[in-house]
Enzyme design. Sequence first.
Site, mmCIF file in Angstrom:
data_model
loop_
_atom_site.group_PDB
_atom_site.id
_atom_site.type_symbol
_atom_site.label_atom_id
_atom_site.label_comp_id
_atom_site.label_asym_id
_atom_site.label_seq_id
_atom_site.Cartn_x
_atom_site.Cartn_y
_atom_site.Cartn_z
ATOM 1 N N HIS A 59 0.838 -1.209 0.000
ATOM 2 C CA HIS A 59 0.000 0.000 0.000
ATOM 3 C C HIS A 59 0.865 1.248 0.000
ATOM 4 O O HIS A 59 1.545 1.559 0.972
ATOM 5 C CB HIS A 59 -0.916 0.009 1.227
ATOM 6 C CG HIS A 59 -1.915 1.137 1.225
ATOM 7 N ND1 HIS A 59 -3.018 1.138 0.418
ATOM 8 C CD2 HIS A 59 -1.956 2.305 1.914
ATOM 9 C CE1 HIS A 59 -3.720 2.246 0.623
ATOM 10 N NE2 HIS A 59 -3.086 2.972 1.525
ATOM 11 N N GLN A 64 2.335 11.352 -2.194
ATOM 12 C CA GLN A 64 2.427 11.922 -0.857
ATOM 13 C C GLN A 64 3.871 11.982 -0.345
ATOM 14 O O GLN A 64 4.134 12.616 0.688
ATOM 15 C CB GLN A 64 1.528 11.142 0.100
ATOM 16 C CG GLN A 64 0.056 11.337 -0.207
ATOM 17 C CD GLN A 64 -0.871 10.511 0.649
ATOM 18 O OE1 GLN A 64 -0.477 9.949 1.674
ATOM 19 N NE2 GLN A 64 -2.132 10.411 0.244
ATOM 20 N N ARG A 85 -4.995 15.903 6.227
ATOM 21 C CA ARG A 85 -5.647 15.762 4.931
ATOM 22 C C ARG A 85 -5.766 17.112 4.222
ATOM 23 O O ARG A 85 -5.640 17.188 2.996
ATOM 24 C CB ARG A 85 -7.027 15.120 5.095
ATOM 25 C CG ARG A 85 -7.640 14.683 3.770
ATOM 26 C CD ARG A 85 -8.950 13.971 3.948
ATOM 27 N NE ARG A 85 -10.024 14.872 4.315
ATOM 28 C CZ ARG A 85 -11.317 14.630 4.085
ATOM 29 N NH1 ARG A 85 -11.683 13.498 3.499
ATOM 30 N NH2 ARG A 85 -12.237 15.478 4.459
ATOM 31 N N HIS A 203 -11.807 3.712 -2.941
ATOM 32 C CA HIS A 203 -11.025 4.491 -1.977
ATOM 33 C C HIS A 203 -11.446 4.197 -0.552
ATOM 34 O O HIS A 203 -10.621 3.884 0.317
ATOM 35 C CB HIS A 203 -11.150 5.988 -2.252
ATOM 36 C CG HIS A 203 -10.365 6.832 -1.284
ATOM 37 N ND1 HIS A 203 -10.884 7.205 -0.052
ATOM 38 C CD2 HIS A 203 -9.111 7.331 -1.339
ATOM 39 C CE1 HIS A 203 -9.968 7.912 0.600
ATOM 40 N NE2 HIS A 203 -8.888 8.005 -0.160
ATOM 41 N N ARG A 206 -16.459 6.149 2.634
ATOM 42 C CA ARG A 206 -16.714 7.591 2.691
ATOM 43 C C ARG A 206 -16.794 8.153 1.278
ATOM 44 O O ARG A 206 -17.635 9.011 0.980
ATOM 45 C CB ARG A 206 -15.583 8.321 3.425
ATOM 46 C CG ARG A 206 -15.615 8.255 4.926
ATOM 47 C CD ARG A 206 -14.547 9.149 5.540
ATOM 48 N NE ARG A 206 -13.195 8.696 5.278
ATOM 49 C CZ ARG A 206 -12.336 9.291 4.455
ATOM 50 N NH1 ARG A 206 -12.700 10.366 3.781
ATOM 51 N NH2 ARG A 206 -11.117 8.805 4.295
ATOM 52 N N HIS A 230 -9.579 1.315 1.681
ATOM 53 C CA HIS A 230 -9.356 1.861 3.021
ATOM 54 C C HIS A 230 -10.590 1.551 3.873
ATOM 55 O O HIS A 230 -11.718 1.804 3.446
ATOM 56 C CB HIS A 230 -9.222 3.392 2.974
ATOM 57 C CG HIS A 230 -7.986 3.891 2.283
ATOM 58 N ND1 HIS A 230 -8.036 4.810 1.250
ATOM 59 C CD2 HIS A 230 -6.681 3.629 2.481
ATOM 60 C CE1 HIS A 230 -6.809 5.097 0.860
ATOM 61 N NE2 HIS A 230 -5.969 4.384 1.579
ATOM 62 N N HIS A 267 -5.635 -0.652 6.741
ATOM 63 C CA HIS A 267 -5.671 -0.056 8.077
ATOM 64 C C HIS A 267 -6.517 -0.873 9.055
ATOM 65 O O HIS A 267 -5.991 -1.538 9.921
ATOM 66 C CB HIS A 267 -6.137 1.409 8.067
ATOM 67 C CG HIS A 267 -5.321 2.311 7.220
ATOM 68 N ND1 HIS A 267 -3.963 2.446 7.393
ATOM 69 C CD2 HIS A 267 -5.663 3.127 6.179
ATOM 70 C CE1 HIS A 267 -3.503 3.311 6.502
ATOM 71 N NE2 HIS A 267 -4.500 3.720 5.746
ATOM 72 N N ASP A 316 2.281 3.479 2.690
ATOM 73 C CA ASP A 316 1.192 4.444 2.696
ATOM 74 C C ASP A 316 1.631 5.844 2.268
ATOM 75 O O ASP A 316 1.904 6.081 1.103
ATOM 76 C CB ASP A 316 0.525 4.452 4.078
ATOM 77 C CG ASP A 316 -0.861 5.096 4.059
ATOM 78 O OD1 ASP A 316 -1.285 5.574 3.002
ATOM 79 O OD2 ASP A 316 -1.522 5.113 5.115
#
Length: 426
Positions: A59, A64, A85, A203, A206, A230, A267, A316
Amino acid sequence: MTGARTIKADLVWTGEAFEPDRLVAFEEDSSASIEPAGNRRADLRLEGKALIPGFVNAHSHSFQRALRGRTERFPGGRGSFWSWRKAMYALVDEIDPETLKATAVQAFTEMRNGGITSVGEFHYLHHGSGRWDLDDAVIEAASEAGIRMVLLQTYYERGGFDSPLEPAQARFASESVSEFIETLDRLRARTTNELVSFGIAAHSLRAVSLASAKHLWEAAAERNLPFHMHLEEQRQEIEECQAAHGATPMRLVLDELGPDSRFTAVHATHTAPAELEELASRGGRVCITPLTEGNLGDGVQPLAPEIRSQLSLGTDSNARISFVEEMRWLEYVQRLVHEKRGAFVDGKGMMGIELLRIATEGGAASLRGTLRHPADYAVIDLTAPSLAGWTRESLLDSIISGSDNSVVAGTIIGGRFRESGENRRA
């Protein structure tokens, strides 16, 4: 960069121990076998080195990597995943295909320098100056770094359970599941790099409706692709899902998707233990990202023995790229939670063997059907100061408990050796 049909190091990990006098023989299809060396002469001799299976990073969000050091100030006295975020979304506004490729090359090269030979790139930043142009940038970056990559093409459609997309999220979003699948199929058809393969990700619940998640899961099944999502990284996600659906995200996945061994939950930090064990009992897998979860202050999932065979590891956010440290954090955090030493051990009480299995076989299983493991190796420098005093019996535990990326002298992917620090163009 050196290609070889046979490679000999001082020691080779054979699954339970480091053995001397072994050759690794590579075939044309990138498979490999470990054979007695005898008097055979190897194409490449790595003196003062040991070979262990290359780490499989299940992952990653390569873009990022550009956030490193930019989110560690807390004017209000504290921060959270949600404040982090916002900083990530500010970064998204700066990215175009050129900057994404450069950042991804940096991340993938650091991975190789740390012994990672395969990465599952959970890719949701799709649109730059044009629609879907950032997908090619990530594939080009993996090709330049020479890493084996599973592009986990990620679907994103909304800002929350009952909220529209935020401006930055528009660069993640697809117009429909149909458009997303058609784009994925075109990308798969035109990708010729044998080191690049594909999977599907939603994703999160949410960002993806339950109906869309079902369609994506079915599309992955039809194409025999791994499926990642996730799940339950934050308590707020669970609370909002319960308000919207009357159930937790994991409960919805278990009841509505019917996950099996193709499914990886990333996670699961706040998942109820019984639901996590149910996922594992169905063959579902869990990817833990200890360094990122620690960096973000996510929390800790007390990992029961029943799910440990289903674990993999990931980098991540790539705030720090080191699988040696990911393995060490996985073990040490659980020691703190359970107040005992030896959180991850095999039937003989061996810590190093179990952690290495999670970091290699666990990741390969999470990215199922896409890797030719163990044709890839991390090359360990037996003269590294942090390993001083090693024996064949203590070497693996010394690597995990007492070293860092500096012990990785190079990587071998499909028989091709590259020294750590070598020019990034593979």
